[in-house]
Design an enzyme around this catalytic site. Sequence first.
Site, PDB file in Angstrom:
ATOM      1  N   LYS B  93      -8.458   1.485 -17.961  1.00 32.13           N
ATOM      2  CA  LYS B  93      -9.141   0.447 -17.187  1.00 32.13           C
ATOM      3  C   LYS B  93     -10.583   0.892 -17.041  1.00 32.13           C
ATOM      4  O   LYS B  93     -10.872   1.906 -16.404  1.00 32.13           O
ATOM      5  CB  LYS B  93      -8.492   0.256 -15.818  1.00 32.13           C
ATOM      6  CG  LYS B  93      -9.236  -0.786 -14.992  1.00 32.13           C
ATOM      7  CD  LYS B  93      -8.807  -0.842 -13.551  1.00 32.13           C
ATOM      8  CE  LYS B  93      -9.905  -1.482 -12.727  1.00 32.13           C
ATOM      9  NZ  LYS B  93      -9.625  -1.472 -11.289  1.00 32.13           N
ATOM     10  N   GLY B 154     -11.892  -3.913  -2.521  1.00 34.21           N
ATOM     11  CA  GLY B 154     -11.560  -3.538  -1.144  1.00 34.21           C
ATOM     12  C   GLY B 154     -11.998  -4.536  -0.094  1.00 34.21           C
ATOM     13  O   GLY B 154     -11.760  -4.336   1.089  1.00 34.21           O
ATOM     14  N   ALA B 181      -9.256  -6.885  -8.170  1.00 31.92           N
ATOM     15  CA  ALA B 181     -10.107  -6.595  -7.006  1.00 31.92           C
ATOM     16  C   ALA B 181     -10.355  -7.815  -6.126  1.00 31.92           C
ATOM     17  O   ALA B 181     -10.461  -8.937  -6.598  1.00 31.92           O
ATOM     18  CB  ALA B 181     -11.450  -5.996  -7.407  1.00 31.92           C
ATOM     19  N   GLY B 182     -10.457  -7.554  -4.842  1.00 31.77           N
ATOM     20  CA  GLY B 182     -10.812  -8.591  -3.880  1.00 31.77           C
ATOM     21  C   GLY B 182      -9.627  -9.240  -3.191  1.00 31.77           C
ATOM     22  O   GLY B 182      -9.783  -9.973  -2.223  1.00 31.77           O
ATOM     23  N   ASN B 203      -4.901  -3.068  -4.749  1.00 32.31           N
ATOM     24  CA  ASN B 203      -4.622  -1.735  -4.208  1.00 32.31           C
ATOM     25  C   ASN B 203      -4.792  -1.721  -2.700  1.00 32.31           C
ATOM     26  O   ASN B 203      -3.830  -1.599  -1.952  1.00 32.31           O
ATOM     27  CB  ASN B 203      -5.551  -0.706  -4.878  1.00 32.31           C
ATOM     28  CG  ASN B 203      -5.247   0.736  -4.472  1.00 32.31           C
ATOM     29  OD1 ASN B 203      -4.548   1.002  -3.506  1.00 32.31           O
ATOM     30  ND2 ASN B 203      -5.755   1.686  -5.206  1.00 32.31           N
ATOM     31  N   THR B 204      -6.051  -1.913  -2.244  1.00 26.38           N
ATOM     32  CA  THR B 204      -6.346  -1.768  -0.817  1.00 26.38           C
ATOM     33  C   THR B 204      -5.487  -2.676   0.056  1.00 26.38           C
ATOM     34  O   THR B 204      -5.027  -2.258   1.124  1.00 26.38           O
ATOM     35  CB  THR B 204      -7.834  -2.076  -0.566  1.00 26.38           C
ATOM     36  OG1 THR B 204      -8.613  -1.326  -1.495  1.00 26.38           O
ATOM     37  CG2 THR B 204      -8.259  -1.692   0.842  1.00 26.38           C
TER      38      THR B 204
END
EC number: 2.8.1.10
Lengths: 334, 254
Positions: B93, B154, B181-182, B203-204
């Site tokens: 990635k 994040g 993301a986001g 992830n976050t």
Amino acid sequence: MSGGVSADGVTILGAGVMGLATATELAARGHTVRVVDPALGPGTQGCSWWAGGMLAPWCEFENAEEPVLRHGRTAIDWWDRHAGGVTHAGTLVVTLGRDRQELDRFARRTEGFEPIGSDRLAELEPDLSGRFHRALFFPDEAHLDPRTAVAALQAGLATRGVTLAAVLPPDPGRIIDCRGLAARDILTDLRGVRGEMLVLRCPGVALSRPIRLLHPRVPIYLVPRGEGIYMLGATMIESDRRGVVTARSVLELLSAAYALHPGFGEAEIVELGADARPAFPDNLPRIGQAGWRLYANGLYRHGYLLAPAVAMQLADHIDTGAKPEFWHETDHQR
Amino acid sequence: MPVFYGTEVASPLMLGTAQYPSPAILAAAFRASGAGIATVSLRREAGGGQDFLRLIEGLGVPILPNTAGCHSAREAITTAQMARELLGTDWIKLEVIGHTDLLSPDVFQLVEAARELTAQGFRVFPYCTEDLSVCDRLLAAGCEVLMPWGAPIGSGLGLANPHGLRALRAAFPDVPLVVDAGIGLPSHAAQAMEMGYDAVLLNTAVAKAGDPVAMARAMAGAIESGRAACAADPIEPRDMATPSTPVIGKAFLA
């Protein structure tokens, strides 16, 4: 001299915070105790040396499991009784303006705090007056200087006749392995979690209690050690690398400290330190039996906070056979 | 299920491995999510020891190493090479950060790094913006999958530019697309899947939730719902009401 309960007594491997706390608890209960550590005492070779010394179970609960809060609360009293030097001044938690949500999240996930505003903050820490408008104050938390604390345990043990040797004696009796990360030779799922810290001398900024600055990427804490000395920490990196501190970590830690108070721009850097904390996969301590020895390990970032509870559980186990709460069934011997 | 570089993965959920309260909770979150891929950052986590990588390998999910924290093509290429050596995979990635505050991709360095890594035999998963011409360049550089951001890493803002993401889907109907993301909520993930995206990487939102395992389960459910809805050919939104019962015989034109 104290009277030994068992004929051979107990030999503890490792003179870090876990080993010395266990030795202290056992010696206080009348056991004959020896401590074996190749370094003959606590020092830069072990992660206990590099700790922050916050006795902050309520704050730690934000990201830790329930036993950390429950057992951590007993630590403050234990350190008061056995080492002294505990400062009972609470903890302050703050955030910079644009990370305000972090403070709300921290508040949602912790307990034992008072939300405070500018006026109360100015009373508690005049040097932060006007810099933050909201904070969380955890009044029942405390802090100590880890190096002074383990030295006090060591001195207390010496007065009780506890010997410290570099090598295992021929008749060790019951052995308790408190070697931290070095015990990976018998504990296969123990891992290292790297932490980096700085010691600053900054007489221009007067803070009297640990300050935690929340930040989504670089959370820091500052622990006052008196006479203008501050411990600034600490990174949490999934790596067992020890020794040198990286430039990036220093930049991040110092930038965050500078954001907390620009006076830290004038600080002298007294020390840079890095080590790896021993941790099991759930980041909770374990007591168990590995072959012919008992072990206590995996205190992660909670060495000073949880060592008293683990030591008491070990001592209860030795005295009464009671199964410790942190008992782990699997035999780790290879 | 999504197919990346000829390999079918078990779930459209790709889950990151950073910032969990403990490895035990990380493992439980993976089990609860049924994630098809685990992403892992090489730069921060593997600064010497390999304990953490062993833990990730123990999840039993294909690993997609990333170049998080790299700010230039050169750095990203070196990190990718290290990842291949450590993990024995040519998947990478590719993350080249342009702006520190937004952690937004540096699309120029990204294309350069993608070209070079492809030449070196890597299978590149580029973390990019939803810009069509950037995506064109990435495909020309040899990428066979695109991973546009939903919002800054994040931030939990969801899909900041749904029109752009929809246009990208329409422009590249045959390229596997991943919203990376986001994502903050399951509804964000569902929205991406409803648009026809092949997968979602997050992830976050899971790791920093109060109960990461419960959130992992919620994300998996939302992604499955979004995927099923897309496959079911949803109706088009329209401005006028279309009654579901016949209106013939009623004086609606009166």
